[in-house]
Design a protein around this motif. Sequence first.
Motif, PDB file in Angstrom:
ATOM      1  N   VAL A 106      19.666 -24.312 -28.874  1.00 29.21           N
ATOM      2  CA  VAL A 106      20.558 -23.564 -29.775  1.00 29.21           C
ATOM      3  C   VAL A 106      19.894 -22.264 -30.215  1.00 29.21           C
ATOM      4  CG1 VAL A 106      21.699 -23.588 -32.013  1.00 29.21           C
ATOM      5  CG2 VAL A 106      21.774 -25.626 -30.571  1.00 29.21           C
ATOM      6  N   LEU A 107      18.646 -22.365 -30.683  1.00 27.77           N
ATOM      7  CA  LEU A 107      17.937 -21.175 -31.146  1.00 27.77           C
ATOM      8  C   LEU A 107      17.734 -20.181 -30.008  1.00 27.77           C
ATOM      9  CD1 LEU A 107      16.416 -19.605 -33.301  1.00 27.77           C
ATOM     10  CD2 LEU A 107      14.368 -20.946 -32.743  1.00 27.77           C
ATOM     11  N   ALA A 108      17.388 -20.683 -28.821  1.00 24.82           N
ATOM     12  CA  ALA A 108      17.161 -19.798 -27.681  1.00 24.82           C
ATOM     13  C   ALA A 108      18.429 -19.037 -27.313  1.00 24.82           C
ATOM     14  CB  ALA A 108      16.673 -20.609 -26.482  1.00 24.82           C
ATOM     15  N   ALA A 109      19.569 -19.716 -27.322  1.00 22.52           N
ATOM     16  CA  ALA A 109      20.832 -19.053 -26.985  1.00 22.52           C
ATOM     17  C   ALA A 109      21.151 -17.948 -27.988  1.00 22.52           C
ATOM     18  CB  ALA A 109      21.964 -20.075 -26.944  1.00 22.52           C
ATOM     19  N   LEU A 110      20.948 -18.227 -29.272  1.00 25.36           N
ATOM     20  CA  LEU A 110      21.223 -17.220 -30.292  1.00 25.36           C
ATOM     21  C   LEU A 110      20.239 -16.049 -30.181  1.00 25.36           C
ATOM     22  CD1 LEU A 110      22.024 -19.488 -33.369  1.00 25.36           C
ATOM     23  CD2 LEU A 110      23.615 -18.403 -31.769  1.00 25.36           C
ATOM     24  N   LEU A 111      18.976 -16.348 -29.879  1.00 24.91           N
ATOM     25  CA  LEU A 111      17.989 -15.285 -29.696  1.00 24.91           C
ATOM     26  C   LEU A 111      18.337 -14.406 -28.504  1.00 24.91           C
ATOM     27  CD1 LEU A 111      14.493 -16.933 -30.360  1.00 24.91           C
ATOM     28  CD2 LEU A 111      15.521 -15.015 -31.591  1.00 24.91           C
ATOM     29  N   VAL A 112      18.682 -15.050 -27.389  1.00 19.50           N
ATOM     30  CA  VAL A 112      19.052 -14.294 -26.190  1.00 19.50           C
ATOM     31  C   VAL A 112      20.258 -13.402 -26.482  1.00 19.50           C
ATOM     32  CG1 VAL A 112      20.056 -14.509 -23.873  1.00 19.50           C
ATOM     33  CG2 VAL A 112      18.061 -15.883 -24.514  1.00 19.50           C
ATOM     34  N   GLY A 113      21.257 -13.963 -27.165  1.00 18.21           N
ATOM     35  CA  GLY A 113      22.440 -13.182 -27.492  1.00 18.21           C
ATOM     36  C   GLY A 113      22.124 -12.016 -28.421  1.00 18.21           C
ATOM     37  N   ALA A 114      21.325 -12.276 -29.459  1.00 17.48           N
ATOM     38  CA  ALA A 114      20.989 -11.214 -30.414  1.00 17.48           C
ATOM     39  C   ALA A 114      20.170 -10.112 -29.743  1.00 17.48           C
ATOM     40  CB  ALA A 114      20.220 -11.809 -31.592  1.00 17.48           C
ATOM     41  N   VAL A 115      19.184 -10.503 -28.949  1.00 17.33           N
ATOM     42  CA  VAL A 115      18.356  -9.513 -28.249  1.00 17.33           C
ATOM     43  C   VAL A 115      19.207  -8.699 -27.281  1.00 17.33           C
ATOM     44  CG1 VAL A 115      16.500  -9.245 -26.553  1.00 17.33           C
ATOM     45  CG2 VAL A 115      16.192 -10.775 -28.503  1.00 17.33           C
ATOM     46  N   ARG A 116      20.104  -9.358 -26.582  1.00 19.49           N
ATOM     47  CA  ARG A 116      20.972  -8.646 -25.644  1.00 19.49           C
ATOM     48  C   ARG A 116      21.875  -7.659 -26.392  1.00 19.49           C
ATOM     49  NH1 ARG A 116      23.541  -9.712 -20.504  1.00 19.49           N
ATOM     50  NH2 ARG A 116      25.565  -8.686 -20.441  1.00 19.49           N
ATOM     51  N   GLY A 117      22.478  -8.107 -27.499  1.00 16.96           N
ATOM     52  CA  GLY A 117      23.366  -7.236 -28.252  1.00 16.96           C
ATOM     53  C   GLY A 117      22.652  -6.000 -28.777  1.00 16.96           C
ATOM     54  N   LEU A 118      21.456  -6.189 -29.332  1.00 16.15           N
ATOM     55  CA  LEU A 118      20.700  -5.048 -29.854  1.00 16.15           C
ATOM     56  C   LEU A 118      20.230  -4.131 -28.729  1.00 16.15           C
ATOM     57  CD1 LEU A 118      18.597  -6.865 -32.594  1.00 16.15           C
ATOM     58  CD2 LEU A 118      20.569  -5.352 -32.939  1.00 16.15           C
ATOM     59  N   THR A 119      19.876  -4.723 -27.580  1.00 18.85           N
ATOM     60  CA  THR A 119      19.445  -3.901 -26.440  1.00 18.85           C
ATOM     61  C   THR A 119      20.598  -3.067 -25.898  1.00 18.85           C
ATOM     62  OG1 THR A 119      17.841  -5.630 -25.866  1.00 18.85           O
ATOM     63  CG2 THR A 119      18.265  -3.946 -24.217  1.00 18.85           C
ATOM     64  N   VAL A 120      21.803  -3.640 -25.884  1.00 22.82           N
ATOM     65  CA  VAL A 120      22.980  -2.885 -25.450  1.00 22.82           C
ATOM     66  C   VAL A 120      23.160  -1.646 -26.310  1.00 22.82           C
ATOM     67  CG1 VAL A 120      25.509  -2.932 -25.402  1.00 22.82           C
ATOM     68  CG2 VAL A 120      24.216  -4.814 -24.397  1.00 22.82           C
ATOM     69  N   GLU A 170      20.464  -6.434 -19.282  1.00 25.58           N
ATOM     70  CA  GLU A 170      20.343  -7.638 -18.461  1.00 25.58           C
ATOM     71  C   GLU A 170      18.907  -8.144 -18.414  1.00 25.58           C
ATOM     72  OE1 GLU A 170      22.587  -9.547 -17.017  1.00 25.58           O
ATOM     73  OE2 GLU A 170      24.210  -8.339 -17.839  1.00 25.58           O
ATOM     74  N   ALA A 171      17.962  -7.219 -18.399  1.00 21.73           N
ATOM     75  CA  ALA A 171      16.555  -7.611 -18.277  1.00 21.73           C
ATOM     76  C   ALA A 171      15.982  -8.156 -19.578  1.00 21.73           C
ATOM     77  CB  ALA A 171      15.729  -6.410 -17.817  1.00 21.73           C
ATOM     78  N   SER A 172      16.655  -7.927 -20.693  1.00 17.18           N
ATOM     79  CA  SER A 172      16.075  -8.289 -21.992  1.00 17.18           C
ATOM     80  C   SER A 172      15.806  -9.787 -22.103  1.00 17.18           C
ATOM     81  CB  SER A 172      16.999  -7.830 -23.126  1.00 17.18           C
ATOM     82  OG  SER A 172      18.272  -8.454 -23.038  1.00 17.18           O
ATOM     83  N   MET A 173      16.716 -10.631 -21.568  1.00 14.39           N
ATOM     84  CA  MET A 173      16.509 -12.074 -21.718  1.00 14.39           C
ATOM     85  C   MET A 173      15.335 -12.565 -20.868  1.00 14.39           C
ATOM     86  SD  MET A 173      19.768 -13.715 -19.727  1.00 14.39           S
ATOM     87  CE  MET A 173      20.184 -13.273 -18.041  1.00 14.39           C
ATOM     88  N   TYR A 174      15.093 -11.902 -19.729  1.00 13.90           N
ATOM     89  CA  TYR A 174      13.961 -12.300 -18.893  1.00 13.90           C
ATOM     90  C   TYR A 174      12.642 -11.895 -19.557  1.00 13.90           C
ATOM     91  CZ  TYR A 174      17.756 -12.722 -15.557  1.00 13.90           C
ATOM     92  OH  TYR A 174      18.935 -13.055 -14.952  1.00 13.90           O
ATOM     93  N   LEU A 175      12.635 -10.739 -20.196  1.00 13.39           N
ATOM     94  CA  LEU A 175      11.443 -10.333 -20.931  1.00 13.39           C
ATOM     95  C   LEU A 175      11.184 -11.286 -22.093  1.00 13.39           C
ATOM     96  CD1 LEU A 175       9.165  -8.355 -21.514  1.00 13.39           C
ATOM     97  CD2 LEU A 175      10.791  -6.950 -22.807  1.00 13.39           C
ATOM     98  N   LEU A 176      12.242 -11.685 -22.783  1.00 12.70           N
ATOM     99  CA  LEU A 176      12.092 -12.645 -23.877  1.00 12.70           C
ATOM    100  C   LEU A 176      11.529 -13.969 -23.355  1.00 12.70           C
ATOM    101  CD1 LEU A 176      12.579 -13.440 -26.832  1.00 12.70           C
ATOM    102  CD2 LEU A 176      14.912 -14.087 -26.185  1.00 12.70           C
ATOM    103  N   MET A 177      12.029 -14.432 -22.222  1.00 13.94           N
ATOM    104  CA  MET A 177      11.511 -15.674 -21.635  1.00 13.94           C
ATOM    105  C   MET A 177      10.032 -15.537 -21.296  1.00 13.94           C
ATOM    106  SD  MET A 177      12.800 -17.733 -18.209  1.00 13.94           S
ATOM    107  CE  MET A 177      12.350 -16.396 -17.101  1.00 13.94           C
ATOM    108  N   PHE A 178       9.652 -14.405 -20.721  1.00 21.14           N
ATOM    109  CA  PHE A 178       8.259 -14.167 -20.362  1.00 21.14           C
ATOM    110  C   PHE A 178       7.357 -14.230 -21.593  1.00 21.14           C
ATOM    111  CE2 PHE A 178       4.845 -10.974 -19.882  1.00 21.14           C
ATOM    112  CZ  PHE A 178       4.125 -11.572 -18.854  1.00 21.14           C
TER     113      PHE A 178
END
Length: 304
Positions: free
Chosen positions: A255-269, A277-285
């Motif tokens: 749940v937390l990961a999905a919200l983090l990925v979404g928030a990071v993607r939204g702010l990166t947009v 698109e690359a933001s979630m892969y960087l977050l995973m790394f």
Amino acid sequence: MAHALSEEPSPVPIELVFILEQLTNGLLVGVYYLLIALGLSLIFSLGGIVNLAHGGFYAIGAYVMVTVADRLGYPAAFVISPIAVALIGIVVERVFFRKFYRLDPALGLLLTFGIAMVIEQVLRMAFGATPRPFSIPEFLRGQVFVGDFIYSRYRLAILGVAVAAVAGLWYLLQRTPFGRIVRAGIQDPDMVGALGISLKPYLTAVAALGIGLAGLAGGIMAPITGVHPAMGNEILIAAFVVVVIGGLGSFWGVVLAALLVGAVRGLTVYFFPPAAEASMYLLMFLVLLLRPRGLFGERIARLE
């Protein structure tokens, strides 16, 4: 009008409103990643199968939604779509998955990859390769205004449905006898078997739940993302990223990961669109550098 605006400036800076809108859009993306990722995590945690066909069930949910809505209306399609996909999940689990639970995980990968290809080609033959139009239902059209903040009524409804689905799944897994056995089966299936409890019906139920959630995500996102046979491939990798970031076996981690990925993607947009698109892969790394098991990954005895 210009004079009136200069005398009564907006209490919220316009830039902040735009950032809030992009952040909300990102959370919406994270929410439908979440519906798919929870199913992936459950099926893998209990059965040990990496379900590469999960995106295909997402696509089936969208096509069932479109087909049923054309005949019976959106409310009926909203109910029928996830149930129909869950029933398909029961058949797939009993006919295919059940034979691979205790085999090499690579065989499960090959199996589910094959199922994914079959689903995509069947959808192409049945509905054609051309994307199918699907409009937002009339009663959910329009905008919601909160001061200067403007947001789609349908997108808010999606957020509400997703929250209800996640809350219901949490209650099922944490507050019922079914959930206690599933959690015990994830941690130590041999011990559950020694107590005389067969995990077979629970594996079937988990597959139905997980695949049904994918069908629900496909149905509710159909008016936004479009409906075409390969749509499942576009969502599957993102869902796996969410599972990896959250940690295997952790409900709240996903749940937390999905919200983090979404928030990071939204702010990166908003701040740097080319890297959205690359933001979630960087977050995973970054997460895996600090916590190789993910944010809240649990130790699962049979996988170590």
